[in-house]
Design an enzyme around this catalytic site. Structure first.
Site, PDB file in Angstrom:
ATOM      1  N   GLU A  92       8.491   4.466 -11.669  1.00  0.00           N
ATOM      2  CA  GLU A  92       8.786   3.597 -10.521  1.00  0.00           C
ATOM      3  C   GLU A  92       9.527   2.310 -10.916  1.00  0.00           C
ATOM      4  OE1 GLU A  92       6.102   4.028  -6.913  1.00  0.00           O
ATOM      5  OE2 GLU A  92       4.691   3.608  -8.535  1.00  0.00           O
ATOM      6  N   HIS A 179       0.248   3.753  -0.395  1.00  0.00           N
ATOM      7  CA  HIS A 179       0.572   3.668  -1.817  1.00  0.00           C
ATOM      8  C   HIS A 179       0.178   2.318  -2.416  1.00  0.00           C
ATOM      9  CE1 HIS A 179       4.213   3.924  -4.863  1.00  0.00           C
ATOM     10  NE2 HIS A 179       3.107   3.523  -5.432  1.00  0.00           N
TER      11      HIS A 179
HETATM   12 ZN   LIG Z   1       3.027   2.963  -7.437  1.00  0.00          ZN
END
Ligand SMILES: [Zn+2]
Length: 259
Positions: A92, A179
């Protein structure tokens, strides 16, 4: 001529001192976020490289509570490592690269799955400020479905990172549906401080809602005054005082970083 050389030398040692200070804050920021329960084995924090604003610094893929100075790697604004030495990297990382690209004023970014914040990403209850003056103008919510349909919810490419940075806009916090969140600041210390207080504000709000009745939120006028007094940066006040405390607690739990 001699004068010029001396000036150049002092400039370069100044920037290397600044670089070392940013690395120290970045390593400690990782451990503080772990110690404060903002991150667990996942989540990460980055800093814009003070030597080159087109790069940023981020640990290799590792649990934040274990990060050492030697884990810090340099990345370009494409989200890829400047020197690929085969070490594992966070999938990410595009959260960081695309926010730095979109926001020249940002020098620190935290991404976490901060537990009390997540419920506010999946309900219609807005995350409003009780103590967190940096929640103004707003805390927007980003949904990967709006951009990419069905995914694993991770911001694992440039397209998603760019859309997230657009949703963040000029704000300090953006929620990621189901998330977590991303929090930014003009320094690593400020981004870490805000990430800690985003979690704290979410806890306060949850408790206030349990008491019932209307909630008297922090007014935008009050928040603006709080923000401007913090930006005056008096040593021993605001972020400095909190950083000193959180750092000593993190060292007690995770040990001194290896030099
Ligand atoms: Zn994350």
């Amino acid at each position: 001529m001699a004068k010029k050389t001396k000036r150049a030398a002092s400039k370069s040692s100044g920037s290397s001192a600044e670089f070392k200070a940013v690395i120290d804050d970045l390593v400690m920021g990782n451990r503080i976020l772990y110690d404060q329960g903002v991150v667990d084995g996942y989540g990460h924090v980055s800093a814009r490289d003070p030597r080159n604003p087109e790069r940023f610094l981020l640990s290799r893929a590792r649990a934040p509570g274990l990060v050492q100075p030697s884990d810090i790697m340099e990345f370009g604004m494409d989200g890829e490592p400047v020197r690929d030495d085969g070490r594992p990297i966070y999938s990410e990382r595009f959260i960081h690269s695309e926010i730095y690209l979109a926001r020249p004023d940002v020098n620190g970014v935290v991404h976490s799955h901060s537990p009390t914040v997540v419920p506010f990403t999946v309900t219609n209850v807005p995350l409003k400020p009780i103590r967190a003056s940096f929640f103004y103008p707003e805390v927007p919510l980003f949904d990967t479905r709006d951009v990419a349909g069905w995914t694993n919810l991770l911001i694992s490419n440039r397209e998603l990172g760019k859309a997230l940075a657009e949703k963040l806009g000029k704000n300090s916090v953006v929620l990621l549906r189901g998330h977590g969140n991303a929090v930014v600041g003009s320094s690593v210390r400020l981004a870490v401080y805000r990430a800690v207080y985003t979690e704290a504000n979410a806890k306060l709000l949850l408790q206030a809602k349990m008491l019932g009745g209307p909630i008297n939120y922090l007014a935008p006028e009050e928040a603006a005054i709080m923000e401007s007094s913090q930006s005056r940066h008096r040593p021993g006040h605001g972020t400095d005082r909190i950083w000193e405390l959180l750092k000593s607690e993190a060292i007690a739990r995770t040990g001194q970083p290896k030099r």
